[in-house]
Enzyme design. Structure first.
Site, short mmCIF file in Angstrom:
data_model
loop_
_atom_site.label_atom_id
_atom_site.label_comp_id
_atom_site.label_asym_id
_atom_site.label_seq_id
_atom_site.Cartn_x
_atom_site.Cartn_y
_atom_site.Cartn_z
N HIS A 117 5.21 -1.43 9.94
CA HIS A 117 4.90 -0.75 8.69
C HIS A 117 6.26 -0.49 8.03
CE1 HIS A 117 2.75 2.21 6.12
NE2 HIS A 117 3.76 3.03 6.35
N ASP B 245 3.02 -4.14 5.19
CA ASP B 245 2.91 -4.47 6.61
C ASP B 245 3.28 -5.93 6.84
OD1 ASP B 245 2.02 -1.90 7.04
OD2 ASP B 245 -0.10 -2.45 7.14
N HIS C 169 5.37 1.92 13.83
CA HIS C 169 4.54 1.16 14.76
C HIS C 169 5.33 0.29 15.72
CE1 HIS C 169 1.13 2.57 12.57
NE2 HIS C 169 1.22 1.73 11.56
N HIS D 291 2.08 -4.90 14.19
CA HIS D 291 2.83 -5.16 12.97
C HIS D 291 3.93 -4.12 12.82
CE1 HIS D 291 -0.08 -2.10 11.64
NE2 HIS D 291 0.76 -1.81 10.63
N HIS E 211 0.84 -1.19 0.00
CA HIS E 211 0.00 0.00 0.00
C HIS E 211 0.88 1.25 0.00
CE1 HIS E 211 0.81 -1.25 4.13
NE2 HIS E 211 0.71 0.02 4.49
#
Length: 217
Positions: free
Chosen positions: A142, A64, A105, A140, A51
């Site tokens: 990123h 991810d 993250h 997760h 993405h």
């Protein structure tokens, strides 16, 4: 393929971002490096798919990963830069040839600003940290790809919101995940956000993303 970017275009694209690029220089980025996956091979991993950095628009430079052991590792040797925000830090690594990888993250960050790390070094744990904003569902990392022609150490993103990095900075320096081979897997972006495939190069086994696969070499 070696990419050449005129610095004068970079100056225009990155105005106000603190990315110092000499106006008269022609910057060169090395071919895509031999990155490992950003976690230990051999385990089950879930990927929510490929993405754009903000999950909405722009270059699809993000993917991810949620490895079973929750440990994020450096995919290649490089120099760590902690990007500071009011809510904490996130990690980038500058690699030879003008390449940067990003890790958002993460929780329990185990590296320090300016530290040199080797491939496989533990960086921290997957999580839902939002030091500069954004959103997260399920622990997760990123993982993002960037090119920084010229002097990558000068690209200091301290204090920049996730919204700014994922749009303005990504437009100037984000590198598509599509077609990249990482750790023995070729990743192909889908037409929609958070989709795509992971193809194991050794046997051409294809995993649809989002999905789970065993991260064998």
């Amino acid at each position: 393929m070696i990419k050449l970017r005129l610095a004068v275009l970079l100056v225009a694209a990155t105005a106000g971002l603190g990315l110092a690029v000499p106006a008269t220089a022609t910057a060169e980025v090395a071919p895509f490096p031999a990155l490992a996956l950003p976690f230990k091979a051999g385990q089950q991993v879930y990927s929510a798919g490929i993405h754009s950095d903000d999950g909405s628009t722009g270059v699809k430079n993000a993917i991810d990963f949620s490895p079973a052991d929750r440990t994020v590792r450096a995919p290649l040797a490089g120099t760590v830069h902690l990007q500071h925000c009011a809510g904490g830090d996130w990690v980038t690594i500058d690699h030879d040839g003008g390449w940067r990888t990003g890790y958002y993250h993460m929780e329990g960050i185990e590296v320090t600003d300016g530290e040199h790390v080797e491939a496989g070094a533990e960086l921290g744990s997957t999580g839902n940290a939002l030091p500069c904003g954004g959103s997260s569902t399920g622990a997760h990392v990123h993982f993002t790809l960037w090119t920084l022609p010229g002097a990558p150490a000068a690209a200091n993103w301290d204090g920049k919101s996730f919204a700014e990095v994922s749009t303005v900075v990504a437009a100037a320096s984000g590198e598509p995940v599509d077609g990249k081979s990482i750790g023995g897997w070729r990743f192909t972006a889908g037409a929609e956000q958070y989709t795509g495939t992971a193809t194991h190069l050794a046997d051409n086994a294809v995993t649809q993303l989002p999905g789970r696969f065993r991260a064998k070499l």
